[in-house]
Design a protein around this motif. Structure first.
Motif, PDB file in Angstrom:
ATOM      1  N   LYS A 261      24.998  47.897  14.920  1.00 62.50           N
ATOM      2  CA  LYS A 261      25.155  47.299  13.596  1.00 62.50           C
ATOM      3  C   LYS A 261      24.026  47.744  12.668  1.00 62.50           C
ATOM      4  O   LYS A 261      24.261  48.120  11.515  1.00 62.50           O
ATOM      5  CB  LYS A 261      25.175  45.768  13.716  1.00 62.50           C
ATOM      6  CG  LYS A 261      25.365  45.031  12.390  1.00 62.50           C
ATOM      7  CD  LYS A 261      25.380  43.529  12.626  1.00 62.50           C
ATOM      8  CE  LYS A 261      25.578  42.757  11.326  1.00 62.50           C
ATOM      9  NZ  LYS A 261      25.566  41.276  11.563  1.00 62.50           N
ATOM     10  N   GLN A 262      22.791  47.716  13.168  1.00 64.14           N
ATOM     11  CA  GLN A 262      21.650  48.102  12.352  1.00 64.14           C
ATOM     12  C   GLN A 262      21.672  49.587  12.035  1.00 64.14           C
ATOM     13  O   GLN A 262      21.322  50.005  10.922  1.00 64.14           O
ATOM     14  CB  GLN A 262      20.347  47.732  13.061  1.00 64.14           C
ATOM     15  CG  GLN A 262      19.115  47.866  12.173  1.00 64.14           C
ATOM     16  CD  GLN A 262      19.197  47.002  10.935  1.00 64.14           C
ATOM     17  OE1 GLN A 262      19.468  45.803  11.002  1.00 64.14           O
ATOM     18  NE2 GLN A 262      18.983  47.616   9.766  1.00 64.14           N
ATOM     19  N   GLU A 263      22.084  50.402  13.006  1.00 62.85           N
ATOM     20  CA  GLU A 263      22.192  51.838  12.767  1.00 62.85           C
ATOM     21  C   GLU A 263      23.190  52.124  11.645  1.00 62.85           C
ATOM     22  O   GLU A 263      22.941  52.975  10.782  1.00 62.85           O
ATOM     23  CB  GLU A 263      22.629  52.552  14.046  1.00 62.85           C
ATOM     24  CG  GLU A 263      21.545  52.630  15.109  1.00 62.85           C
ATOM     25  CD  GLU A 263      22.055  53.213  16.412  1.00 62.85           C
ATOM     26  OE1 GLU A 263      23.291  53.337  16.559  1.00 62.85           O
ATOM     27  OE2 GLU A 263      21.232  53.538  17.276  1.00 62.85           O
ATOM     28  N   ALA A 264      24.308  51.412  11.653  1.00 58.46           N
ATOM     29  CA  ALA A 264      25.313  51.591  10.606  1.00 58.46           C
ATOM     30  C   ALA A 264      24.763  51.164   9.248  1.00 58.46           C
ATOM     31  O   ALA A 264      24.961  51.852   8.230  1.00 58.46           O
ATOM     32  CB  ALA A 264      26.571  50.795  10.945  1.00 58.46           C
ATOM     33  N   LYS A 265      24.056  50.039   9.217  1.00 58.99           N
ATOM     34  CA  LYS A 265      23.452  49.579   7.962  1.00 58.99           C
ATOM     35  C   LYS A 265      22.439  50.597   7.443  1.00 58.99           C
ATOM     36  O   LYS A 265      22.382  50.869   6.236  1.00 58.99           O
ATOM     37  CB  LYS A 265      22.767  48.226   8.169  1.00 58.99           C
ATOM     38  CG  LYS A 265      23.711  47.039   8.299  1.00 58.99           C
ATOM     39  CD  LYS A 265      22.918  45.742   8.394  1.00 58.99           C
ATOM     40  CE  LYS A 265      23.834  44.524   8.407  1.00 58.99           C
ATOM     41  NZ  LYS A 265      23.059  43.263   8.483  1.00 58.99           N
ATOM     42  N   THR A 283      32.257  51.549   2.711  1.00 52.92           N
ATOM     43  CA  THR A 283      32.465  51.457   4.155  1.00 52.92           C
ATOM     44  C   THR A 283      32.046  50.084   4.658  1.00 52.92           C
ATOM     45  O   THR A 283      30.938  49.625   4.374  1.00 52.92           O
ATOM     46  CB  THR A 283      31.639  52.535   4.884  1.00 52.92           C
ATOM     47  OG1 THR A 283      31.993  53.825   4.371  1.00 52.92           O
ATOM     48  CG2 THR A 283      31.886  52.492   6.387  1.00 52.92           C
ATOM     49  N   THR A 284      32.930  49.424   5.385  1.00 55.88           N
ATOM     50  CA  THR A 284      32.607  48.113   5.939  1.00 55.88           C
ATOM     51  C   THR A 284      32.027  48.268   7.342  1.00 55.88           C
ATOM     52  O   THR A 284      32.271  49.256   8.032  1.00 55.88           O
ATOM     53  CB  THR A 284      33.849  47.206   5.997  1.00 55.88           C
ATOM     54  OG1 THR A 284      34.860  47.832   6.813  1.00 55.88           O
ATOM     55  CG2 THR A 284      34.409  46.979   4.606  1.00 55.88           C
ATOM     56  N   ILE A 285      31.224  47.287   7.746  1.00 53.51           N
ATOM     57  CA  ILE A 285      30.648  47.244   9.084  1.00 53.51           C
ATOM     58  C   ILE A 285      31.184  45.980   9.747  1.00 53.51           C
ATOM     59  O   ILE A 285      30.889  44.869   9.311  1.00 53.51           O
ATOM     60  CB  ILE A 285      29.111  47.217   9.019  1.00 53.51           C
ATOM     61  CG1 ILE A 285      28.590  48.446   8.271  1.00 53.51           C
ATOM     62  CG2 ILE A 285      28.518  47.154  10.419  1.00 53.51           C
ATOM     63  CD1 ILE A 285      27.102  48.408   7.999  1.00 53.51           C
TER      64      ILE A 285
END
Length: 334
Positions: A261-265, A283-285
Motif C-alpha cells: 500500500k505504501q509503495e503504491a502511495k 489511479t485508486t489504491i
C-alpha cells in the motif's frame, strides 16, 4: 554464483572483476539507460524517496549499477530520513573513492565507484556509530541482490494485482517483462462472487478487469512493475482507457499488505510531484479481498488472436511502446 547479477548487454559489468575501468562517456552512453547515465556519468541526482530501496531492510549485497563492483552489504545500511539509500560504511577502502564537489554553491564530498568512477552520491558526517558517516547514494546507481538461502531449492515468488483498462492489453505487456513468471487475467474489487465477463461488463458488479502478476523478486521488483504500469496506460482518465469506458476499466493498484500500500502511495505521489502528466493521476489504491480468474478464452488473448482488429489497433501499439522503452528488460533478450 549466488548473490550476484548478470547484465549481458553491458560488457564491462562484473561482480567479480576488480580491475580499474577506463571507459569513455560516449561508450557508456551506448550501454546505460538514459536515467542511469544522467546520474552515473553526469552527476545528476534522483528525487528523494524514489522507490523503496531507501527503507528496504532485505538482507543482501549492493553493487555499482554501472560496472557491477561490490560497494556495500546490507549490514552496513541504515534507514535515513533523507529519502536516499544510506550506509555508514563501505565494503572496503577501494570500493568507493572521493572527490571535492563545489557545485551548486556548496562544498561536499562526492562518492564515486572505485572501479568505474561513476557518480554514486555524496558522503556526509552525520551518520550513526560506529563511523559517524552517511554514504547518501542514488538508488538508480545501485544494484541490489538479496541473499539466497542455500536450504531453499527454489526462489520464492511474489504477486501483485493491477488494473489498467482492458486486461488483454495489460497481460500482453507483462508477459514480455523479464522476471515475470505468469500473468493471469481476472476480476477484483467488486461485490459479486465468481462474476462472469458479461456481468463485469455491465458495470454493476464493482469489479475491475485486472491482471495478477507472479514474478521473481530477484529478477524484477515492484518499482519496475509500477514503472511499466504507468507507462503503458493512462492513469489520468477516470474509469476509462480510450474507447473502453466504465468502472471496470478503472486504473487501480490492489494491495495485500501495508508495505505494498505504501509503495503504491509513494509512486503516485512521486508522479504527481514531478508533474509527469498534464492531468491529476486518478489511479485508486484498494485492498485485494478476492481475485477471480477470468474465463479461459480471455487468458493469453493477444497471442491467440493477433489478427483481430482490437489486437492490431489497441494492444499492438502498447506492446511496441513497452518494447521500445524497456528493450533491455525483455524476456527474449539474452
Amino acid at each position: 554464483m549466488s548473490n550476484t547479477i548478470s547484465k549481458p548487454e553491458n560488457p564491462y559489468y562484473s561482480n567479480t572483476d576488480t580491475s580499474k575501468l577506463n571507459v569513455s562517456n560516449a561508450e557508456w552512453k551506448k550501454i546505460l539507460s538514459p536515467d542511469l547515465y544522467a546520474v552515473a556519468r553526469e552527476a545528476d541526482t534522483e528525487r528523494a524517496f524514489t522507490g523503496t530501496m531507501w527503507n528496504d531492510e532485505t538482507k543482501g549485497t549492493y553493487y555499482c549499477a554501472t560496472c557491477g563492483y561490490k560497494l556495500f552489504e546490507s549490514n552496513q545500511k541504515f534507514t535515513s530520513s533523507c529519502g536516499w539509500p544510506s550506509f555508514f560504511e563501505q565494503e572496503n577502502k577501494e570500493s568507493i573513492v572521493f572527490k571535492l564537489d563545489k557545485s551548486y554553491g556548496m562544498i561536499r564530498t562526492e562518492a564515486l565507484c572505485g572501479r568505474c568512477d561513476s557518480h554514486l552520491g555524496h558522503l556526509f558526517n552525520d551518520g550513526p556509530e560506529p563511523t559517524g558517516k552517511r554514504y547518501c547514494m542514488n538508488a538508480i546507481s545501485l544494484d541490489f541482490v538479496p541473499n539466497v538461502d542455500p536450504k531453499k531449492s527454489s526462489t520464492s515468488l511474489a504477486t501483485i494485482t493491477l488494473g489498467g483498462g482492458c486486461y488483454w492489453c495489460v497481460e500482453a505487456v507483462y508477459d514480455n517483462l523479464k522476471g515475470v513468471q505468469s500473468v493471469v487475467s481476472g476480476y477484483a474489487g467488486g461485490r459479486t462472487k465468481n462474476p462472469s465477463y458479461e456481468e463485469v461488463c455491465s458495470g454493476t458488479t464493482g469489479h475491475a478487469e485486472v491482471v495478477q502478476i507472479t514474478y521473481d523478486p530477484t529478477q524484477t521488483n515492484t518499482d519496475e512493475i509500477f514503472k511499466v504500469f504507468f507507462t503503458v496506460h493512462d492513469p489520468t482518465t477516470l474509469n476509462r482507457q480510450g474507447a473502453d469506458v466504465g468502472t471496470q476499466y478503472r486504473s487501480v493498484i490492489f494491495y495485500t499488505n501495508e508495505k505494498e500500500k505504501q509503495e503504491a502511495k509513494n509512486v503516485i505521489a512521486a508522479l504527481q510531484s514531478a508533474q509527469v502528466y498534464d492531468s491529476p493521476v486518478v489511479t485508486t489504491i484498494e485492498p485485494l479481498t478476492q481475485f477471480y480468474k477470468a474465463e479461459e478464452y480471455h487468458q493469453d488473448y493477444y497471442n491467440n488472436n493477433k489478427n483481430q482488429p482490437y489486437c492490431k489497433m489497441v494492444i499492438q501499439p502498447k506492446i511496441e511502446k513497452f518494447e521500445k522503452l524497456f528493450k533491455k528488460r525483455l524476456k527474449n533478450q539474452n
